[in-house]
Scaffold this active site. Structure first.
Site, short mmCIF file in Angstrom:
data_model
loop_
_atom_site.label_atom_id
_atom_site.label_comp_id
_atom_site.label_asym_id
_atom_site.label_seq_id
_atom_site.Cartn_x
_atom_site.Cartn_y
_atom_site.Cartn_z
N CYS A 101 0.84 -1.19 0.00
CA CYS A 101 0.00 0.00 0.00
C CYS A 101 0.88 1.25 0.00
CB CYS A 101 -0.89 -0.01 1.24
SG CYS A 101 -2.08 1.34 1.28
N ASP A 103 0.27 3.76 1.69
CA ASP A 103 0.13 4.35 3.02
C ASP A 103 1.51 4.67 3.61
OD1 ASP A 103 -0.20 4.59 5.93
OD2 ASP A 103 -2.23 3.83 5.62
N ARG A 105 2.48 5.03 6.49
CA ARG A 105 2.80 4.40 7.77
C ARG A 105 3.35 2.99 7.61
NH1 ARG A 105 -3.14 4.99 9.94
NH2 ARG A 105 -3.39 4.24 7.81
N HIS A 161 -2.24 -4.37 5.15
CA HIS A 161 -2.06 -3.87 6.52
C HIS A 161 -3.41 -3.50 7.10
CE1 HIS A 161 -2.66 0.52 5.73
NE2 HIS A 161 -2.30 0.16 4.50
N CYS A 164 -6.51 0.00 6.56
CA CYS A 164 -6.19 0.54 5.25
C CYS A 164 -7.35 1.37 4.73
CB CYS A 164 -5.87 -0.60 4.28
SG CYS A 164 -5.47 -0.02 2.62
#
Length: 181
Positions: A101, A103, A105, A161, A164
């Site tokens: 992803c 993302d 993080r 994860h 999401c």
């Protein structure tokens, strides 16, 4: 810099007076050496002036963060393992292909402790791997083709994860495929 310049000029003047009272041969040798030192000091002062002016320039904190990050990478990673970077500059041969992803993080290299050159990574919203369609969304399929046929990766990992946002948005879509913004 002003006091440094004055001290320098005073020292040169005193030396010139001292040498003018001595032998003419000594004066010409010393004059040549003084000129060399003067040129060298002037170059040094010019570099110091530029450095000082650069330090005085107000830098955008975002740009400064990037510069600091690169400097840290260069000193703490690159310069400590130049053999690795020399090897990597000649090509890559990762064993893993990872879909992850976008993302911020969840960075697969950090989470899975990959070293540089170990993983060929594709990141997108919700780590999507769309089915191959010749004329549709070629980015993912092109990456798979490159990784498998040219890099000869041995393992393909699709890494998800929790929490999401991409999956949450996908799961909240109506069954008819319409979206709301």
């Amino acid at each position: 810099m002003g006091s440094t310049s004055n001290s320098y000029n005073e020292a040169v003047d005193r030396l010139n007076k001292l040498l003018s009272t001595q032998s003419p041969n000594l004066y010409s040798v010393a004059a040549k050496k003084i000129q060399e030192i003067t040129d060298e000091l002037q170059q040094q002062v010019a570099v110091e002036d530029v450095t000082q002016k650069l330090d005085e320039v107000v830098v955008d904190p975002v740009v400064q963060k990037l510069k600091n990050g690169f400097s840290h990478f260069k000193k703490e990673v690159y310069l400590k393992d130049t053999d690795l970077f020399s090897k990597l500059s000649k090509g890559q041969s990762p064993k893993f292909m990872v879909f992850a992803c976008s993302d911020s993080r969840v960075c697969p290299s950090h989470v899975l402790k990959f070293n540089l050159g170990e993983a060929f990574v594709v990141r997108n919203i919700a780590n999507m791997v769309a089915p191959y369609e010749k004329n549709e969304y070629p980015g993912t399929s092109a990456a798979v083709e490159y990784a498998v046929l040219h890099l000869k990766v041995e393992h393909i990992i699709v890494m998800g994860h929790s929490c999401c946002g991409g999956i949450k948005a996908l799961m909240s879509m109506p069954d008819d495929g319409t979206t709301q913004t």
